[in-house]
Scaffold this active site. Structure first.
Site, PDB file in Angstrom:
ATOM      1  N   HIS A  30       0.879  -1.185   0.000  1.00  0.00           N
ATOM      2  CA  HIS A  30       0.000   0.000   0.000  1.00  0.00           C
ATOM      3  C   HIS A  30       0.916   1.234   0.000  1.00  0.00           C
ATOM      4  O   HIS A  30       1.724   1.412  -0.899  1.00  0.00           O
ATOM      5  CB  HIS A  30      -0.920  -0.117   1.221  1.00  0.00           C
ATOM      6  CG  HIS A  30      -2.054   0.856   1.297  1.00  0.00           C
ATOM      7  ND1 HIS A  30      -2.416   1.698   0.283  1.00  0.00           N
ATOM      8  CD2 HIS A  30      -2.936   1.121   2.321  1.00  0.00           C
ATOM      9  CE1 HIS A  30      -3.473   2.427   0.660  1.00  0.00           C
ATOM     10  NE2 HIS A  30      -3.799   2.094   1.900  1.00  0.00           N
ATOM     11  N   HIS A  55      -2.102  -2.601  -9.518  1.00  0.00           N
ATOM     12  CA  HIS A  55      -3.142  -2.064  -8.633  1.00  0.00           C
ATOM     13  C   HIS A  55      -4.320  -3.015  -8.613  1.00  0.00           C
ATOM     14  O   HIS A  55      -4.619  -3.649  -9.635  1.00  0.00           O
ATOM     15  CB  HIS A  55      -3.602  -0.684  -9.135  1.00  0.00           C
ATOM     16  CG  HIS A  55      -4.306   0.116  -8.089  1.00  0.00           C
ATOM     17  ND1 HIS A  55      -5.643  -0.030  -7.829  1.00  0.00           N
ATOM     18  CD2 HIS A  55      -3.836   1.045  -7.218  1.00  0.00           C
ATOM     19  CE1 HIS A  55      -5.974   0.788  -6.848  1.00  0.00           C
ATOM     20  NE2 HIS A  55      -4.900   1.455  -6.452  1.00  0.00           N
ATOM     21  N   ASP A  99       2.511   5.492  -6.622  1.00  0.00           N
ATOM     22  CA  ASP A  99       3.729   5.439  -5.809  1.00  0.00           C
ATOM     23  C   ASP A  99       5.015   5.371  -6.631  1.00  0.00           C
ATOM     24  O   ASP A  99       6.093   5.506  -6.071  1.00  0.00           O
ATOM     25  CB  ASP A  99       3.685   4.214  -4.876  1.00  0.00           C
ATOM     26  CG  ASP A  99       2.669   4.397  -3.760  1.00  0.00           C
ATOM     27  OD1 ASP A  99       2.565   5.526  -3.258  1.00  0.00           O
ATOM     28  OD2 ASP A  99       1.984   3.419  -3.418  1.00  0.00           O
TER      29      ASP A  99
HETATM   30  N1  CMC Z   1       5.474  -6.360 -10.294  1.00  0.00           N
HETATM   31  C1  CMC Z   1       5.485  -7.567 -10.875  1.00  0.00           C
HETATM   32  N2  CMC Z   1       4.407  -8.370 -10.913  1.00  0.00           N
HETATM   33  C2  CMC Z   1       3.273  -7.921 -10.378  1.00  0.00           C
HETATM   34  C3  CMC Z   1       3.180  -6.658  -9.791  1.00  0.00           C
HETATM   35  C4  CMC Z   1       4.337  -5.868  -9.755  1.00  0.00           C
HETATM   36  N3  CMC Z   1       4.316  -4.662  -9.174  1.00  0.00           N
HETATM   37  N4  CMC Z   1       1.933  -6.471  -9.320  1.00  0.00           N
HETATM   38  C5  CMC Z   1       1.260  -7.591  -9.617  1.00  0.00           C
HETATM   39  N5  CMC Z   1       2.070  -8.473 -10.251  1.00  0.00           N
HETATM   40  C6  CMC Z   1       1.715  -9.816 -10.707  1.00  0.00           C
HETATM   41  C7  CMC Z   1       1.703 -10.776  -9.534  1.00  0.00           C
HETATM   42  O1  CMC Z   1       2.960 -11.332  -9.291  1.00  0.00           O
HETATM   43  C8  CMC Z   1       0.673 -11.779  -9.965  1.00  0.00           C
HETATM   44  O2  CMC Z   1       1.280 -12.632 -10.917  1.00  0.00           O
HETATM   45  P1  CMC Z   1       0.867 -14.182 -11.005  1.00  0.00           P
HETATM   46  O3  CMC Z   1      -0.593 -14.170 -11.363  1.00  0.00           O
HETATM   47  O4  CMC Z   1       1.765 -14.731 -12.046  1.00  0.00           O
HETATM   48  O5  CMC Z   1       1.092 -14.739  -9.631  1.00  0.00           O
HETATM   49  C9  CMC Z   1      -0.342 -10.923 -10.738  1.00  0.00           C
HETATM   50  O6  CMC Z   1       0.371  -9.782 -11.185  1.00  0.00           O
HETATM   51  C10 CMC Z   1      -1.494 -10.465  -9.852  1.00  0.00           C
HETATM   52  O7  CMC Z   1      -0.931  -9.776  -8.720  1.00  0.00           O
HETATM   53  P2  CMC Z   1      -1.598  -9.713  -7.282  1.00  0.00           P
HETATM   54  O8  CMC Z   1      -0.586  -9.207  -6.332  1.00  0.00           O
HETATM   55  O9  CMC Z   1      -2.259 -11.012  -6.958  1.00  0.00           O
HETATM   56  O10 CMC Z   1      -2.773  -8.706  -7.586  1.00  0.00           O
HETATM   57  P3  CMC Z   1      -3.396  -7.671  -6.621  1.00  0.00           P
HETATM   58  O11 CMC Z   1      -4.698  -7.273  -7.133  1.00  0.00           O
HETATM   59  O12 CMC Z   1      -3.354  -8.157  -5.204  1.00  0.00           O
HETATM   60  O13 CMC Z   1      -2.322  -6.508  -6.852  1.00  0.00           O
HETATM   61  C11 CMC Z   1      -0.978  -4.967  -5.670  1.00  0.00           C
HETATM   62  C12 CMC Z   1      -2.337  -5.279  -6.305  1.00  0.00           C
HETATM   63  C13 CMC Z   1      -0.902  -3.460  -5.512  1.00  0.00           C
HETATM   64  C14 CMC Z   1      -0.909  -5.655  -4.304  1.00  0.00           C
HETATM   65  C15 CMC Z   1       0.182  -5.478  -6.560  1.00  0.00           C
HETATM   66  O14 CMC Z   1       0.095  -4.967  -7.864  1.00  0.00           O
HETATM   67  C16 CMC Z   1       1.537  -5.135  -5.961  1.00  0.00           C
HETATM   68  O15 CMC Z   1       1.998  -5.827  -5.049  1.00  0.00           O
HETATM   69  N6  CMC Z   1       2.206  -4.053  -6.460  1.00  0.00           N
HETATM   70  C17 CMC Z   1       3.451  -3.594  -5.889  1.00  0.00           C
HETATM   71  C18 CMC Z   1       3.208  -2.767  -4.628  1.00  0.00           C
HETATM   72  C19 CMC Z   1       2.630  -1.410  -4.932  1.00  0.00           C
HETATM   73  O16 CMC Z   1       3.087  -0.705  -5.829  1.00  0.00           O
HETATM   74  N7  CMC Z   1       1.635  -0.990  -4.133  1.00  0.00           N
HETATM   75  C20 CMC Z   1       0.988   0.329  -4.267  1.00  0.00           C
HETATM   76  C21 CMC Z   1      -0.419   0.205  -4.758  1.00  0.00           C
HETATM   77  S1  CMC Z   1      -1.168   1.708  -5.322  1.00  0.00           S
HETATM   78  C22 CMC Z   1      -1.070   2.909  -4.139  1.00  0.00           C
HETATM   79  C23 CMC Z   1      -1.413   2.496  -2.752  1.00  0.00           C
HETATM   80  O17 CMC Z   1      -2.360   1.777  -2.504  1.00  0.00           O
HETATM   81  O18 CMC Z   1      -0.692   2.922  -1.853  1.00  0.00           O
END
Ligand code: CMC
Length: 382
Positions: A223, A262, A319
């Site tokens: 987050h 996201h 971010d």
């Molecule tokens: N880099 C590489 N792969 C990614 C990323 C990333 N930043 N984000 C998602 N993926 C991949 C993930 O590994 C997964 O792959 P697979 O299906 O092969 O296992 C797929 O995409 C789905 O990801 P998820 O984590 O299950 O999806 P989610 O809906 O939970 O993702 C998230 C949302 C924000 C947790 C995730 O994109 C993430 O961890 N991003 C990096 C952290 C980040 O930048 N957070 C800030 C979010 S926006 C502002 C805020 O809220 O503060």
């Protein structure tokens, strides 16, 4: 035997309430605060006016805005005990831990702390905006080995924040950029920290406790903590030429690239698009570190979009580009997430006050998949 219900891990795709405060259109990459697009607000408004909008559901007229700014300015002073705790804390303490702890302490000195009337909650919301900015600035000045700088009520919210942080009056251009960053972070619907604040509020606990919960939730790297983590990655990459190899290695090792992806946006985050414009200006920066970080960020963005953008719906989020912009403003990395909290307070408070109007305890279910009626064996027989 009961049949197993569908389980929505992370409450993904679940609607838990209704609200007119914010719309996140994850398909078209649009964001609205009370119906105003983020682009419109970024172009025409400012953080203080946007805070009024979030708390009141409409834009203020001139006299309302002036009164609102005066109230904000009058609430900046911190209890001496809180300044002492900041100064007595370990220099190595995590800045979000310090913010969470000292923000929580504010309730001990607030005569409205346990008054849950609408009027008291509105007073506390405005007070929180001012005091969380003062706490964050005090943490920053303490970490940089400086004395606590008392707030200046003649300054605007962001100008005073930078003044308390750095001990000198900021330039108008610096104030303008940080004001825009605060505005872009002010609100984002039912994100994890807002939801966490609402969960606490739904027990009819108080606003201090609810915002303290939200701050704790914001800390995580999935987050709000992603902004600091993204900058650390840019430092680890070191130079634009290393970007491709670094990203390829990270993705091959199944590592996430912080500042991308996201839960709701499956396209470019509109806030990131606005911040990127500022970053493009920084390409010509005289500061070598800022120029280098900017070029790394832009190279990483292009690579990630080519690899995972259209194919996987993983695009830059709010971010990703913040680090170089904050570095250009001279803001240390450990303050990025606390500053996210400073700007998100109006959104948190607006949602919590709205939720209380038709409060219902948040209490989801967990499907039990363990044994029942296990035989208890006395300790000597195990
Ligand atoms: N880099 C590489 N792969 C990614 C990323 C990333 N930043 N984000 C998602 N993926 C991949 C993930 O590994 C997964 O792959 P697979 O299906 O092969 O296992 C797929 O995409 C789905 O990801 P998820 O984590 O299950 O999806 P989610 O809906 O939970 O993702 C998230 C949302 C924000 C947790 C995730 O994109 C993430 O961890 N991003 C990096 C952290 C980040 O930048 N957070 C800030 C979010 S926006 C502002 C805020 O809220 O503060």
């Amino acid at each position: 035997m009961e049949s197993k219900p569908e389980i929505k891990l992370g409450l993904e795709g679940v609607y838990f309430t209704e609200s007119e405060i914010c719309k996140v259109d994850g398909i078209n990459g649009k964001l609205y605060y009370y119906g105003y697009s983020i682009e419109t607000l970024a172009e025409n408004s400012n953080f203080e006016e946007t805070c009024f909008l979030l708390l009141n559901g409409r834009l203020p007229d001139e006299s309302e805005l002036s009164a609102f700014r005066k109230t904000l300015a009058s609430e900046r002073e911190l209890p001496a005990e809180i300044v002492s705790v900041i100064r007595a804390s370990a220099r190595t303490a995590n800045a979000m831990d310090l913010l969470r702890s000292t923000f929580s302490m504010l309730s001990l000195y607030d005569k409205d702390a346990n008054d849950n009337s609408e009027e008291a909650n509105m007073r506390k919301s405005i007070r929180f905006m001012s005091k969380i900015a003062s706490i964050t600035a005090a943490i920053g000045s303490f970490r940089q080995g400086r004395e606590y700088v008392k707030p200046d009520s003649s300054m605007g919210h962001v100008e005073n924040f930078l003044y308390m942080l750095n001990g000198k009056k900021p330039m108008a251009e610096e104030v303008k950029i940080l004001d825009l960053m605060f505005l872009l972070h002010a609100e984002h619907s039912s994100n994890a920290s807002t939801f966490s604040g609402i969960v606490t509020a739904s027990t009819l606990s108080d606003l201090h406790s609810s915002i303290t919960s939200a701050i704790g939730t914001l800390k995580g790297p999935l987050h709000g903590g992603a902004d600091e983590a993204a900058l650390h990655m840019m430092h680890a990459i070191g130079s634009p030429e290393n970007t491709e190899a670094y990203i390829n290695d990270a993705l091959a090792g199944k590592k996430k690239i912080m500042g991308f992806g996201h839960r709701v946006y499956k396209t470019y985050d509109p806030r990131a698009r606005i911040i990127k414009r500022r970053l493009e200006e920084l390409r010509g920066s005289a500061d070598e570190e800022v120029k280098n970080l900017t070029n790394i960020a832009l190279a990483a963005e292009k690579l990630m979009i080519d690899k995972l953008g259209a194919s996987h719906g993983i695009w830059p989020n709010v971010d990703f580009f913040s680090g170089p912009v904050y570095t250009d403003l001279g803001i240390p990395d450990y303050l990025f997430t606390p500053m996210f909290a400073v700007s998100r307070v109006p959104g948190w408070c607006a949602h919590i006050m709205q939720y209380w109007k038709s409060n219902r305890l948040v209490r989801p279910l967990e499907y039990y998949n363990g044994e029942i009626d296990r035989k208890y064996v006395p300790i000597e027989g195990r």
